[in-house]
Scaffold this motif. Structure first.
Motif, PDB file in Angstrom:
ATOM      1  N   ARG A   1     -44.726 -37.549 -36.877  1.00 14.40           N
ATOM      2  CA  ARG A   1     -44.268 -36.307 -36.272  1.00 14.40           C
ATOM      3  C   ARG A   1     -45.328 -35.835 -35.292  1.00 14.40           C
ATOM      4  O   ARG A   1     -46.453 -36.344 -35.270  1.00 14.40           O
ATOM      5  N   ASP A   2     -44.933 -34.842 -34.488  1.00 10.95           N
ATOM      6  CA  ASP A   2     -45.900 -34.300 -33.546  1.00 10.95           C
ATOM      7  C   ASP A   2     -46.886 -33.391 -34.272  1.00 10.95           C
ATOM      8  O   ASP A   2     -46.544 -32.773 -35.280  1.00 10.95           O
ATOM      9  N   ALA A   3     -48.100 -33.326 -33.739  1.00 13.87           N
ATOM     10  CA  ALA A   3     -49.112 -32.449 -34.338  1.00 13.87           C
ATOM     11  C   ALA A   3     -48.852 -31.036 -33.837  1.00 13.87           C
ATOM     12  O   ALA A   3     -49.493 -30.559 -32.908  1.00 13.87           O
ATOM     13  N   ASP A   4     -47.867 -30.392 -34.464  1.00 20.82           N
ATOM     14  CA  ASP A   4     -47.470 -29.107 -33.899  1.00 20.82           C
ATOM     15  C   ASP A   4     -47.680 -27.932 -34.838  1.00 20.82           C
ATOM     16  O   ASP A   4     -47.306 -26.818 -34.511  1.00 20.82           O
ATOM     17  N   ARG A   5     -48.264 -28.147 -36.011  1.00 16.94           N
ATOM     18  CA  ARG A   5     -48.574 -27.001 -36.861  1.00 16.94           C
ATOM     19  C   ARG A   5     -49.996 -26.557 -36.588  1.00 16.94           C
ATOM     20  O   ARG A   5     -50.864 -27.391 -36.328  1.00 16.94           O
ATOM     21  N   ILE A   6     -50.203 -25.263 -36.682  1.00 15.26           N
ATOM     22  CA  ILE A   6     -51.574 -24.780 -36.440  1.00 15.26           C
ATOM     23  C   ILE A   6     -52.518 -25.420 -37.440  1.00 15.26           C
ATOM     24  O   ILE A   6     -53.664 -25.722 -37.123  1.00 15.26           O
ATOM     25  N   ASP A   7     -52.011 -25.688 -38.645  1.00 12.97           N
ATOM     26  CA  ASP A   7     -52.852 -26.325 -39.660  1.00 12.97           C
ATOM     27  C   ASP A   7     -53.380 -27.687 -39.216  1.00 12.97           C
ATOM     28  O   ASP A   7     -54.449 -28.113 -39.640  1.00 12.97           O
ATOM     29  N   ASP A   8     -52.597 -28.359 -38.364  1.00  9.79           N
ATOM     30  CA  ASP A   8     -53.048 -29.673 -37.894  1.00  9.79           C
ATOM     31  C   ASP A   8     -54.332 -29.568 -37.077  1.00  9.79           C
ATOM     32  O   ASP A   8     -55.024 -30.559 -36.881  1.00  9.79           O
ATOM     33  N   TYR A   9     -54.596 -28.362 -36.581  1.00 10.70           N
ATOM     34  CA  TYR A   9     -55.737 -28.211 -35.682  1.00 10.70           C
ATOM     35  C   TYR A   9     -56.979 -27.709 -36.402  1.00 10.70           C
ATOM     36  O   TYR A   9     -58.014 -27.493 -35.800  1.00 10.70           O
ATOM     37  N   ARG A  10     -56.838 -27.485 -37.710  1.00  6.98           N
ATOM     38  CA  ARG A  10     -57.988 -26.991 -38.452  1.00  6.98           C
ATOM     39  C   ARG A  10     -59.148 -27.961 -38.387  1.00  6.98           C
ATOM     40  O   ARG A  10     -58.996 -29.145 -38.633  1.00  6.98           O
ATOM     41  N   GLY A  11     -60.299 -27.420 -38.060  1.00  8.32           N
ATOM     42  CA  GLY A  11     -61.490 -28.239 -38.071  1.00  8.32           C
ATOM     43  C   GLY A  11     -61.498 -29.351 -37.039  1.00  8.32           C
ATOM     44  O   GLY A  11     -62.264 -30.306 -37.159  1.00  8.32           O
ATOM     45  N   LEU A  12     -60.657 -29.200 -36.026  1.00  6.21           N
ATOM     46  CA  LEU A  12     -60.606 -30.242 -35.001  1.00  6.21           C
ATOM     47  C   LEU A  12     -61.958 -30.390 -34.300  1.00  6.21           C
ATOM     48  O   LEU A  12     -62.353 -31.479 -33.908  1.00  6.21           O
ATOM     49  N   ALA A  13     -62.669 -29.260 -34.172  1.00  3.98           N
ATOM     50  CA  ALA A  13     -63.950 -29.295 -33.463  1.00  3.98           C
ATOM     51  C   ALA A  13     -64.932 -30.238 -34.143  1.00  3.98           C
ATOM     52  O   ALA A  13     -65.781 -30.840 -33.496  1.00  3.98           O
ATOM     53  N   ALA A  14     -64.812 -30.364 -35.463  1.00  5.10           N
ATOM     54  CA  ALA A  14     -65.738 -31.253 -36.156  1.00  5.10           C
ATOM     55  C   ALA A  14     -65.319 -32.714 -35.980  1.00  5.10           C
ATOM     56  O   ALA A  14     -66.160 -33.590 -35.859  1.00  5.10           O
ATOM     57  N   ARG A  15     -63.978 -32.949 -35.952  1.00  7.11           N
ATOM     58  CA  ARG A  15     -63.518 -34.327 -35.882  1.00  7.11           C
ATOM     59  C   ARG A  15     -63.535 -34.871 -34.463  1.00  7.11           C
ATOM     60  O   ARG A  15     -63.974 -35.990 -34.214  1.00  7.11           O
ATOM     61  N   ARG A  16     -62.991 -34.083 -33.524  1.00 11.09           N
ATOM     62  CA  ARG A  16     -62.923 -34.532 -32.128  1.00 11.09           C
ATOM     63  C   ARG A  16     -63.453 -33.422 -31.237  1.00 11.09           C
ATOM     64  O   ARG A  16     -62.679 -32.658 -30.656  1.00 11.09           O
ATOM     65  N   PRO A  17     -64.772 -33.298 -31.126  1.00 12.39           N
ATOM     66  CA  PRO A  17     -65.344 -32.134 -30.437  1.00 12.39           C
ATOM     67  C   PRO A  17     -64.853 -31.985 -28.996  1.00 12.39           C
ATOM     68  O   PRO A  17     -64.555 -30.884 -28.561  1.00 12.39           O
ATOM     69  N   LEU A  18     -64.757 -33.110 -28.276  1.00 11.16           N
ATOM     70  CA  LEU A  18     -64.382 -32.982 -26.864  1.00 11.16           C
ATOM     71  C   LEU A  18     -62.923 -32.558 -26.726  1.00 11.16           C
ATOM     72  O   LEU A  18     -62.573 -31.745 -25.876  1.00 11.16           O
ATOM     73  N   LEU A  19     -62.086 -33.120 -27.584  1.00 11.82           N
ATOM     74  CA  LEU A  19     -60.678 -32.749 -27.540  1.00 11.82           C
ATOM     75  C   LEU A  19     -60.521 -31.267 -27.865  1.00 11.82           C
ATOM     76  O   LEU A  19     -59.781 -30.532 -27.189  1.00 11.82           O
ATOM     77  N   ALA A  20     -61.245 -30.809 -28.882  1.00 12.72           N
ATOM     78  CA  ALA A  20     -61.172 -29.399 -29.253  1.00 12.72           C
ATOM     79  C   ALA A  20     -61.683 -28.527 -28.119  1.00 12.72           C
ATOM     80  O   ALA A  20     -61.097 -27.481 -27.805  1.00 12.72           O
ATOM     81  N   ALA A  21     -62.763 -28.967 -27.482  1.00 13.14           N
ATOM     82  CA  ALA A  21     -63.306 -28.177 -26.378  1.00 13.14           C
ATOM     83  C   ALA A  21     -62.290 -28.080 -25.242  1.00 13.14           C
ATOM     84  O   ALA A  21     -62.107 -27.021 -24.643  1.00 13.14           O
ATOM     85  N   THR A  22     -61.613 -29.214 -24.960  1.00  6.71           N
ATOM     86  CA  THR A  22     -60.604 -29.189 -23.909  1.00  6.71           C
ATOM     87  C   THR A  22     -59.480 -28.230 -24.259  1.00  6.71           C
ATOM     88  O   THR A  22     -59.033 -27.436 -23.425  1.00  6.71           O
ATOM     89  N   PHE A  23     -59.024 -28.299 -25.499  1.00  9.34           N
ATOM     90  CA  PHE A  23     -57.926 -27.427 -25.905  1.00  9.34           C
ATOM     91  C   PHE A  23     -58.363 -25.960 -25.821  1.00  9.34           C
ATOM     92  O   PHE A  23     -57.625 -25.103 -25.336  1.00  9.34           O
ATOM     93  N   ALA A  24     -59.594 -25.682 -26.278  1.00  8.80           N
ATOM     94  CA  ALA A  24     -60.085 -24.308 -26.209  1.00  8.80           C
ATOM     95  C   ALA A  24     -60.138 -23.841 -24.756  1.00  8.80           C
ATOM     96  O   ALA A  24     -59.727 -22.723 -24.428  1.00  8.80           O
ATOM     97  N   LEU A  25     -60.622 -24.727 -23.897  1.00  9.92           N
ATOM     98  CA  LEU A  25     -60.710 -24.378 -22.473  1.00  9.92           C
ATOM     99  C   LEU A  25     -59.331 -24.047 -21.917  1.00  9.92           C
ATOM    100  O   LEU A  25     -59.120 -23.053 -21.219  1.00  9.92           O
ATOM    101  N   VAL A  26     -58.362 -24.893 -22.253  1.00 12.37           N
ATOM    102  CA  VAL A  26     -57.008 -24.700 -21.760  1.00 12.37           C
ATOM    103  C   VAL A  26     -56.412 -23.403 -22.319  1.00 12.37           C
ATOM    104  O   VAL A  26     -55.767 -22.639 -21.599  1.00 12.37           O
ATOM    105  N   LEU A  27     -56.675 -23.144 -23.597  1.00 12.84           N
ATOM    106  CA  LEU A  27     -56.130 -21.919 -24.191  1.00 12.84           C
ATOM    107  C   LEU A  27     -56.762 -20.685 -23.561  1.00 12.84           C
ATOM    108  O   LEU A  27     -56.084 -19.697 -23.293  1.00 12.84           O
ATOM    109  N   PHE A  28     -58.065 -20.745 -23.316  1.00 10.41           N
ATOM    110  CA  PHE A  28     -58.699 -19.608 -22.654  1.00 10.41           C
ATOM    111  C   PHE A  28     -58.171 -19.465 -21.233  1.00 10.41           C
ATOM    112  O   PHE A  28     -58.076 -18.361 -20.712  1.00 10.41           O
TER     113      PHE A  28
END
Lengths: 528, 487
Positions: B350-377
């Motif tokens: 399934r698609d990673a579409d629950r907010i829970d799927d994003y928990r702790g993403l910064a620890a697992r994939r820091p660059l991906l999390a940073a990109t997502f944070a940048l886009v959200l901001f």
């Protein structure tokens, strides 16, 4: 160019600290300390070299400025300049930045590199805010610093950190956006009048506005700065953010971030909309008095030590707000002094609370008591800062609050009398704090290690300026006076006489660039 | 049509031929990688044809299409975005489909539809473009056909889009019956000179029906009901396509022909648009607060963003047109980035579409999390990102036209917006990780290559968000040139 370097330097150092901190946390700390220290050294050189300039007003009030087109289509430029006031604020940024790094030496153990990255970026944006003279640039940096600050609170804060961080973010954001609308309205009105669309503060100063328009725009600016300061009905984010933030975050929040509110009012709001601001002054001075008393009363009611210190900030910032709307030389100088002294005294109290929490794992005052026995040095240091906070003569805060009260007496006697009660309340809560935590019955279970050398040096470094400014504040006044005088001149002369102001004496004749109290005279006429 | 006309139409010819080539290549059981390469090649070819056409000057080809700099700019934007979607789809489909060749044909056709929409000057080409776009989308949404969710979303879109297409057609018929012309120019002129649509009831009726059709495509309140369902149900790269290309093409058309309405702030039509804008900002941001599904959250956020765009659309003057264009670019870049992250994290199940799927993403994939944070901001409009300048531009345009009430709504609602964006950021950075729907990096070789493709897209997006957020002057200069030809 020195200004660009001062703004860019923490940005660069922040990235370096992040990269370095990925492998070795300690390197990030040292990089940050060196960055802040180097900045302070550079500033010291600036102060020594430029010091004679502050006495001259022939060169205009700005000792350094850079003006580069950024988005020419919209009249946006990268325009930074520093007068004495800005330079004081920038120095404060670097000094508190250094102290913030030192105070989190042991407290921050996770994601150390990232922490210093965020901290240094906050400092960089702050340096930019205190030097920007392009309203777009000012707003840009004003908003930009929210993100690192948000992360500082949300990632390294205490129990309810996410709640506090989001609340802080939202409050500041809505105030900021209202200011953005006001800035753009001013920009459009100025563009219509002159055909020049620009965000250059110095050009926008001359915009002619009707009283109604000016009042609305002023309220837009006030929304942003009153949230930051904070003025009383908008202050509720502050106790949460200050309490939940890590020590470094509290230091930066209390020492620098909330000072943007005061700085913004002095630099932008009053000079841009003098008549509207002066007309609303009674209301705002009322809010200021309310803040002084309300903050003090609430401080007294807290069990959480850190929350207590946070509420004292509300009270102290009430004095600054009072001074700004008194708008005369004495009061404004007092306001600047209060800004500086509050940064150190409250910052130090936050640092002490942080050290105690590190040792005791609680901030609850009911669980403390008699700590003087186990940690006499810490008790003594805390006493010094508590005395500073209550306004003991020979410490800077006393001079500041005294000047503010003298200055505001000329404008509003009732407000001054009520504000003076704030000093009484401050005495009560400060001594109460010492009494409950360090004296009284000893809690048997609690043993607290005393200050280490690093902590002692850090706190001594914060006490030194308080003592210096309490005994000999003249150098600071000399530095900020030309800048403040120029602003006071603008705020009196720049506005067309309003139709209703029969009481307003002709302002131009009295407004001398230095020292005299022209602003106070006309203000008192307006306010009564 | 003359030979000169053929040369002018080169971008369209390139797109069409690419679609045919990709379709034919699919019959020979070519590899997924080759198909993607051919698709990208076709898009690059189309892009290369744009300057050729531009060099010949703006030109009307038959009654149906106009290829001036404005059209070409937006075609370029659509094509580049599609290229991003193609790269995102590569890794995404690699994980779940064995023969995804037709997918790329459909993607190219949908882009062709969008390009036709932007270039259209006539009801016929307007409708044709719209239908080519919609029909391709029905299939694209339901493409990973092994999953019921996708099929449900596809059918839903089919029913709703077909119904609103009927509204649109009927509206066009009414307008034609009254005016005797199907040219969009005549239609727009009426609003500029006639002082509003209040002349006859037939025209007003026709206009309202056309607004329904347009409003549906844009997903603005009260025609927004499909948005969250489709966003949630469609595969993440297709959602990115729906959110950007499909909506953007319609905004470009709207900006060219319906800006006449902005000249008369007391006109009924103007008030209708203002109400739509305000309702979209309010409903979009408030409803987004309630979501725990990232794709639905982004759907409501996109409703709000279209509301912001409408504020600039309602403002007068060249600045307002530039503001719409700038906001659109900002919205394209950030939306592509946001769904890019979703696509990158989605597993085969399934698609990673629950907010829970994003928990702790910064620890697992820091660059991906940073990109997502940048886009959200950027979506929240925080400085240093292109989204801030977009919002700044919109407020600027609104202030110039003194749309104070709309601006107050914008300020209040975008503060609400900040709240739900920070929720995701908090989940990524503060909260503890949870198990993912599947391993983020599957072991198969092709999938890793696919991840590289979407990584490339995300790097470009992050770079653009920052670059345009710090140095927007070149883009503004281009946009000022592009909108210079608008009425």
């Amino acid at each position: 160019m020195i200004l660009i370097a001062l703004i860019a330097w923490p940005f660069v150092a922040g990235v370096a600290a992040w990269i370095a901190g990925r492998r070795r946390p300690h390197v990030a700390r040292w990089v940050s300390v060196l960055a802040m220290g180097a900045g302070l050294l550079a500033l010291a050189v600036v102060w020594i070299v430029k010091a004679p300039d502050f006495a001259l007003s022939g060169h205009g009030p700005f000792v350094a400025s850079v003006h580069v087109a950024w988005v020419p289509q919209l009249g946006i430029s990268f325009f930074v300049a520093a007068d004495g006031l800005s330079l004081v604020m920038v120095t404060l940024c670097y000094a508190l930045g250094l102290l913030a790094v030192l105070s989190s030496w042991r407290e921050v153990t996770t994601r150390v590199g990232f922490f210093h990255f965020m901290l240094l970026w906050t400092i960089a944006a702050l340096v930019g805010v205190f030097t920007a003279l392009d309203l777009f640039l000012f707003y840009f940096l004003f908003e930009m610093m929210l993100v690192p600050m948000f992360f500082l609170i949300a990632l390294w804060g205490h129990e309810r950190r996410v709640y506090a961080a989001v609340k802080f973010f939202l409050f500041t954001q809505i105030g900021g956006l209202l200011m953005l609308v006001a800035i753009l309205a001013l920009y459009v009105i100025h563009g219509r009048q002159t055909g020049v669309y620009t965000f250059d503060y110095l050009q926008l100063l001359g915009t002619h506005l009707s009283m109604a328009t000016a009042t609305w725009l002023m309220l837009g600016f006030f929304a942003a700065f009153a949230v930051k300061l904070p003025a009383v009905p908008l202050h509720t984010w502050l106790p949460d953010a200050h309490t939940q933030a890590p020590t470094a975050g509290s230091l930066v929040l209390a020492g620098l971030l909330i000072k943007i509110g005061a700085y913004g009012m002095i630099r932008f709001m009053v000079p841009l909309f003098p008549q509207a601001a002066f007309r609303a002054a009674p209301v705002f001075m009322g809010l200021a008095v309310l803040g002084i008393l309300y903050g003090a009363v609430l401080a007294f009611a807290q069990r959480d030590l850190k929350r207590l210190v946070a509420y004292t900030s509300v009270s102290h910032m009430g004095f600054v707000l009072l001074a700004i709307f008194a708008w005369n030389t004495l009061a404004l100088q007092g306001a600047v002094l209060e800004i500086v002294c509050h940064a150190f005294s409250t910052g130090a109290l936050f640092a002490i609370v942080g050290l105690m929490q590190e040792r005791l794992h609680t901030r609850d005052m009911d669980k403390m008591g008699g700590l003087w026995l186990t940690a006499p040095r810490m008790g003594a240091v805390a006493l010094v800062f508590a005395l500073a906070s209550l306004g003991l003569p020979s410490l800077g805060n006393f001079v500041a609050e005294f000047l503010i009260l003298i200055g505001s007496w000329r404008v509003s006697e009732p407000a001054t009398v009520l504000a003076a009660f704030g000093l009484v309340a401050a005495t009560i809560y400060s001594l109460w704090l010492i009494q409950r935590v360090f004296q009284g019955r000893e809690t048997p279970a609690v043993t607290m290690p005393d200050l280490t050398l690093r902590e002692g040096v850090m706190l001594a470094a914060m006490a030194a300026p308080l003592l210096w400014l309490g005994v000999y504040p003249q150098p600071l006044f000399n530095a900020v006076r030309p800048g403040l005088a120029a602003l006071q001149q603008r705020a009196v002369r720049g506005a067309p006489p309003p139709s209703s102001a029969v009481l307003l004496p002709p302002p131009t004749t009295r407004a001398a660039p230095t020292g005299s109290d022209a602003g106070a005279v006309s203000m008192s006429g307006d306010a009564q | 049509m003359t030979a000169a006309g053929v040369v002018t139409l080169l971008p369209f010819i390139a797109l069409t031929l690419s679609a045919v080539v990709v379709m034919l290549a699919g019959t020979f059981h070519t590899s997924h990688r080759l198909t993607v390469g051919l698709t990208l090649g076709g898009l690059a070819w189309t892009l290369a044809m744009l300057p050729v056409t531009a060099a010949r000057g703006g030109r009307q080809v038959t009654e149906l299409l106009l290829l001036d700099d404005y059209t070409l700019f937006f075609i370029g934007l659509l094509v580049l975005t599609t290229a991003g979607v193609v790269l995102l789809s590569y890794g995404y489909l690699e994980r779940r489909e064995s023969h995804p060749h037709d997918y790329y044909t459909l993607l190219l056709l949908a882009t062709l539809g969008g390009a036709t929409l932007v270039a259209s000057t006539h009801f016929a080409s307007f409708f044709l473009g719209l239908e080519v776009l919609s029909v391709s989308l029905y299939t694209l949404i339901a493409y990973p056909r092994l999953h019921a969710d996708f099929i449900e979303a596809g059918v839903k879109y089919l029913v709703l889009a077909a119904a609103t297409a009927a509204f649109l057609l009927f509206g066009m018929a009414l307008v034609y019956a009254e005016l005797g012309t199907m040219s969009l120019n005549g239609f727009a002129l009426l609003h500029v000179t006639g002082g509003g649509a209040a002349d006859t009831s037939l025209l007003v009726g026709g206009f309202v029906l056309i607004i329904v059709g347009i409003g549906f495509k844009l997903g603005v309140v009260p025609f927004h009901m499909w948005t969250p369902d489709i966003y949630q149900g469609a595969p993440a790269p297709v959602t990115a396509f729906v959110a950007t290309v499909s909506k953007g093409a319609m905004v470009a058309l709207l900006l060219r022909y319906f800006r006449g309405v902005s000249l008369n702030p007391h006109d009924t039509v103007w008030i209708v648009f203002a109400a739509i804008a305000a309702a979209s900002m309010i409903a979009g941001n408030l409803l987004a607060l309630l979501q725990s599904n990232v794709k639905r959250l982004l759907a409501y956020s996109s409703i709000a963003h279209l509301g912001y765009i409408l504020v600039a659309f309602l403002a007068v003057g060249r600045t307002a047109a530039v503001a719409v264009g700038f906001y659109l670019v900002a919205y394209f870049v950030t939306t592509l980035g946001a769904f890019g992250v979703v696509a990158e994290l989605s597993g085969a199940e399934r698609d990673a579409d629950r907010i829970d799927d994003y928990r702790g993403l910064a620890a697992r994939r820091p660059l991906l999390a940073a990109t997502f944070a940048l886009v959200l901001f950027s979506l929240a409009g925080i400085p240093l990102t292109v989204g801030f300048l977009g919002k700044f531009y919109v407020v600027n345009a609104g202030a110039r036209s003194q749309l104070w009430w709309l601006l107050i709504v914008l300020v209040a609602t975008s503060t609400i917006g900040l709240y739900y964006y920070t929720r995701i950021v908090v989940a990524m950075y503060v909260e503890q990780p949870q198990a993912l729907p599947s391993a983020p990096r599957p072991a198969r070789l092709g999938a890793i290559a696919g991840s590289r493709a979407s990584d490339a897209v995300l790097i470009v997006v992050a770079g653009l968000v920052l670059f345009l957020g710090i140095y927007p002057a070149p883009l503004i200069r281009l946009l000022e040139h592009v909108v210079a030809g608008l009425p």
